[in-house]
Design a protein around this motif. Structure first.
Motif, short mmCIF file in Angstrom:
data_model
loop_
_atom_site.label_atom_id
_atom_site.label_comp_id
_atom_site.label_asym_id
_atom_site.label_seq_id
_atom_site.Cartn_x
_atom_site.Cartn_y
_atom_site.Cartn_z
N ASN A 200 0.82 -1.20 0.00
CA ASN A 200 0.00 0.00 0.00
C ASN A 200 0.86 1.26 0.00
OD1 ASN A 200 -2.02 1.95 0.81
ND2 ASN A 200 -3.25 0.17 1.36
N ALA A 201 1.99 1.19 0.70
CA ALA A 201 2.82 2.38 0.89
C ALA A 201 3.95 2.47 -0.13
CB ALA A 201 3.39 2.38 2.30
N PHE A 202 3.97 1.52 -1.09
CA PHE A 202 5.15 1.41 -1.94
C PHE A 202 5.55 2.72 -2.62
CE2 PHE A 202 7.05 0.64 -6.12
CZ PHE A 202 8.21 -0.02 -5.73
N HIS A 203 4.57 3.39 -3.25
CA HIS A 203 4.89 4.61 -3.98
C HIS A 203 5.43 5.70 -3.05
CE1 HIS A 203 2.40 2.84 -7.23
NE2 HIS A 203 3.44 3.28 -7.89
N GLY A 204 4.80 5.81 -1.88
CA GLY A 204 5.25 6.80 -0.92
C GLY A 204 6.67 6.55 -0.47
N ILE A 205 6.98 5.29 -0.21
CA ILE A 205 8.33 4.96 0.25
C ILE A 205 9.34 5.23 -0.86
CG2 ILE A 205 9.81 3.03 0.91
CD1 ILE A 205 7.46 1.99 2.54
N LEU A 206 8.91 4.93 -2.09
CA LEU A 206 9.78 5.23 -3.23
C LEU A 206 10.09 6.73 -3.28
CD1 LEU A 206 10.95 3.65 -5.64
CD2 LEU A 206 9.09 4.55 -7.01
N SER A 207 9.09 7.57 -3.05
CA SER A 207 9.38 9.01 -3.08
C SER A 207 10.27 9.41 -1.93
CB SER A 207 8.13 9.87 -3.05
OG SER A 207 6.99 9.14 -3.06
N ALA A 208 10.10 8.76 -0.78
CA ALA A 208 10.99 9.06 0.34
C ALA A 208 12.43 8.80 -0.06
CB ALA A 208 10.61 8.21 1.55
N VAL A 209 12.65 7.68 -0.74
CA VAL A 209 14.00 7.32 -1.16
C VAL A 209 14.51 8.34 -2.18
CG1 VAL A 209 15.37 5.58 -2.36
CG2 VAL A 209 13.71 4.89 -0.63
N ILE A 210 13.64 8.73 -3.13
CA ILE A 210 14.07 9.69 -4.14
C ILE A 210 14.42 11.04 -3.50
CG2 ILE A 210 13.42 10.94 -6.23
CD1 ILE A 210 11.56 8.62 -6.88
N LEU A 211 13.62 11.46 -2.52
CA LEU A 211 13.92 12.73 -1.84
C LEU A 211 15.27 12.64 -1.14
CD1 LEU A 211 10.48 13.76 -0.33
CD2 LEU A 211 11.77 14.96 -2.09
N GLY A 212 15.53 11.49 -0.50
CA GLY A 212 16.82 11.29 0.15
C GLY A 212 17.94 11.34 -0.86
N PHE A 213 17.69 10.74 -2.03
CA PHE A 213 18.67 10.72 -3.11
C PHE A 213 18.99 12.14 -3.56
CE2 PHE A 213 20.04 10.25 -7.47
CZ PHE A 213 20.81 9.10 -7.44
N ALA A 214 17.93 12.94 -3.73
CA ALA A 214 18.13 14.33 -4.18
C ALA A 214 18.95 15.10 -3.15
CB ALA A 214 16.78 15.01 -4.41
N ARG A 215 18.65 14.85 -1.89
CA ARG A 215 19.39 15.52 -0.83
C ARG A 215 20.88 15.16 -0.89
NH1 ARG A 215 19.62 17.14 4.99
NH2 ARG A 215 21.54 18.25 4.71
N ALA A 216 21.14 13.86 -1.04
CA ALA A 216 22.53 13.39 -1.07
C ALA A 216 23.24 13.92 -2.31
CB ALA A 216 22.56 11.87 -1.06
N PHE A 217 22.52 13.96 -3.42
CA PHE A 217 23.11 14.36 -4.70
C PHE A 217 23.60 15.80 -4.66
CE2 PHE A 217 23.19 15.14 -9.24
CZ PHE A 217 23.57 13.91 -9.73
#
Lengths: 293, 282
Positions: A200-217
């Motif tokens: 159920n939360a898959f898409h949301g968790i994916l965006s969490a990871v992408i946001l983290g990625f953007a931060r790190a990048f």
């Protein structure tokens, strides 16, 4: 017209203006960078700039390849380290932890997010760099410690708060009925989480990871302090690297008399801006879809 | 022996008691309705029967809930087996995020039932409720030869049992979320039945549904009660009159009165029951 009505209109209009101004900043920044990077794009092909490894500004060679590889690798290491730990923490906090522990953890995570990055950088120099140096010795790979791995570790720590807090929020939006539906069939807690809550939360968790990625990048100062800053394609995680943000922060404002140097740096800034914005946008669009449900 | 027997049950959220002094036996193979004004603890009582109350923070349960003689709040109680034995329908149906077909097979897969166990389960059930009795228009050819694929047969059988088969037979592999809410509730019923429970708990199962779907659910319950013990929470008095064989009346967390439906509605003993039935309090 009454004065009160005029005031009402004025306030509405001024707010629109404020919003328009704030939002147009992104475009203005992008436009500024684009205009400044045109000179180098007129001389060299973008393709060549992105894929060439020769970085000799005095000779007029501006190959961004080592910097791009450095950025990607340091980000990748950070994500490999951060994502599993962060997701497990978020799942624990959302599904197993007592609500008091959850609140305490939320506060801690917020503090972690608010620590200025230069402090993370200093901590990296004091703790992470010597640790990586020791690790290198132990693995028979001599290293100063100022390396991809050290940068990755610091970035992982810095990206964690956003990954944890966004995934936690997303997991909490999964209705309790979802868990009840699975548990009532006789599933274990973990089965309910795996088959129902996480799906159920898959898409949301994916965006969490992408946001983290953007931060790190896009993170600059902390990485710059510990990653070594050598413009060469690294061959192992113990080699120093030179990510794009560090390149900009270290060099902009110096040796600006070199022809095209200014333009080259601003082109790399534009690339950075575009990549980070693209990631952010993907994450937010996905989150919006989650909220709509 | 009754499946479910409560004695001196007390449930509290933190310091607030929601239920106290509940002592009652729930009769087998009947529909028992738990009625009462909203906020009187009906849903909490229902959820103590399969320990879904465990999900809430700071819940405290005292007293005894015995199901088939075993105290389900015993620390050593087998929670998974309990919930397999006691199925649950929530107020608002929640389709699992997968296809219609997989919603039905989810339970049997989780419990790792093998081919033989599946066939035994259906055969046992068919003794009581043969599949032909579930097919108003006569059974189609396909069902017979699909008996070789026990999962397919299981899906069809339980969907028929919940009165949903005819509406979804063409799109078994579509996401369950596409169904209407009435269909979702019947899917939830089929899904709960597929793990072969002995008891079905239903928390206001029709309150989110349109009248036609609500009627369908009530009809299925009446069919199912011969083989299952059904406990329904409802705040609709007329629904309780229509379907209940036994009634439990709660008021402000207390068990005011319980008894066979006929006697309960025709000659209530307690003043509060009389007032509730006549509509003076609600």
């Amino acid at each position: 017209m009454h004065w009160r009505q005029i005031k009402d209109r004025l306030s509405a209009k001024s707010m629109i203006l404020a919003v328009a101004f704030a939002n147009s900043l992104v475009l203005l920044v992008g436009l500024g960078l684009l205009i400044k990077s045109i000179p180098i794009l007129e001389k060299k092909s973008l393709f060549h700039l992105l894929l060439s490894s020769n970085w000799h500004p005095l000779r007029g060679e501006f190959g961004f390849y080592p910097f791009i590889v450095g950025t990607l690798e340091v980000t990748a290491i950070a994500m490999i380290l951060a994502v599993p730990v962060c997701l497990l923490s978020a799942i624990y906090l959302s599904e197993y932890a007592h609500h008091r522990l959850r609140e305490i953890a939320r506060i801690t995570v917020d503090i972690m997010a608010a620590i200025p990055s230069v402090i993370y950088g200093l901590w990296g120099v004091i703790v992470v760099v010597p640790f990586v140096c020791l690790l290198g010795k132990w693995l028979n790979t001599p290293t100063t410690g100022y390396s991809l791995l050290a940068g990755g570790i610091i970035l992982a720590i810095m990206a964690s708060p956003i990954i944890i807090s966004v995934s936690l929020e997303v997991l909490r939006t999964v209705p309790i009925q979802a868990r009840e539906a699975a548990l009532a069939l006789g599933t274990t807690r973990w089965e309910a989480i795996k088959h129902v809550v996480l799906r159920n939360a898959f898409h949301g968790i994916l965006s969490a990871v992408i946001l983290g990625f953007a931060r790190a990048f896009g993170e600059t100062i902390a990485v710059l302090m510990i990653v070594g800053n050598v413009p060469k394609v690294p061959t192992s995680v113990f080699d120093p690297a030179y990510p794009l943000p560090a390149l900009l922060a270290n060099n902009y404002g110096e040796m600006m008399s070199i022809p095209l140097y200014n333009s080259a740096l601003l082109l790399s800034a534009l690339i950075l801006l575009l990549v980070v914005s693209a990631f952010n946008m993907t994450a937010h669009l996905t989150l919006m879809r989650v909220e709509k449900r | 022996m009754p499946h479910i027997s409560l004695s001196n049950l007390m449930v509290a959220y933190g310091n607030q008691k929601v239920l106290q002094n509940i002592t009652v036996d729930i009769p087998n193979n009947q529909i028992t309705a738990i009625i009462g004004p909203s906020g009187c603890g009906k849903t909490t009582l229902l959820k103590t029967l399969n320990r879904l109350v465990d999900l809430y923070d700071e819940i405290r349960v005292e007293g005894e809930v015995r199901i088939d003689g075993a105290d389900i709040y015993d620390p050593k109680a087998d929670l998974l087996n309990l919930r397999k034995k006691v199925g649950f329908l929530s107020q608002k149906p929640y389709p699992l995020p997968m296809s219609i077909h997989d919603n039905i097979t989810f339970g049997p897969r989780i419990h790792r039932m093998n081919r033989k166990e599946l066939l035994d389960q259906i055969q046992e059930l068919e003794k009581h409720i043969p599949i032909d009795s579930l097919c108003p228009n006569g059974r189609q050819e396909e069902t017979r030869h699909s008996k070789t694929h026990e999962m397919a047969y299981l899906v069809e059988y339980y969907l028929r049992l919940a009165g949903l088969w005819e509406e979804v037979r063409e799109r078994l592999h579509a996401p369950a979320a596409q169904l209407s809410i009435g269909q979702q509730q019947r899917l939830a019923l089929a899904r709960a039945l597929a793990v072969e429970p002995e008891v079905i708990l239903a928390d206001e199962p029709t309150s989110a549904l349109d009248p036609i779907s609500a009627q369908l659910i009530e009809k299925q319950f009446k069919t199912l009660k011969n083989h299952y013990t059904i406990v329904v929470v409802t705040h609709i008095l007329r629904q309780a009159r229509r379907i209940a064989d036994y009634v439990i009346f709660l008021y402000l967390g207390e068990l005011v009165e319980h008894g066979p439906a006929e006697q309960f509605f025709s000659s209530p003993r307690d003043e509060r029951t009389r007032a509730y039935i006549s509509g003076e309090i609600s």
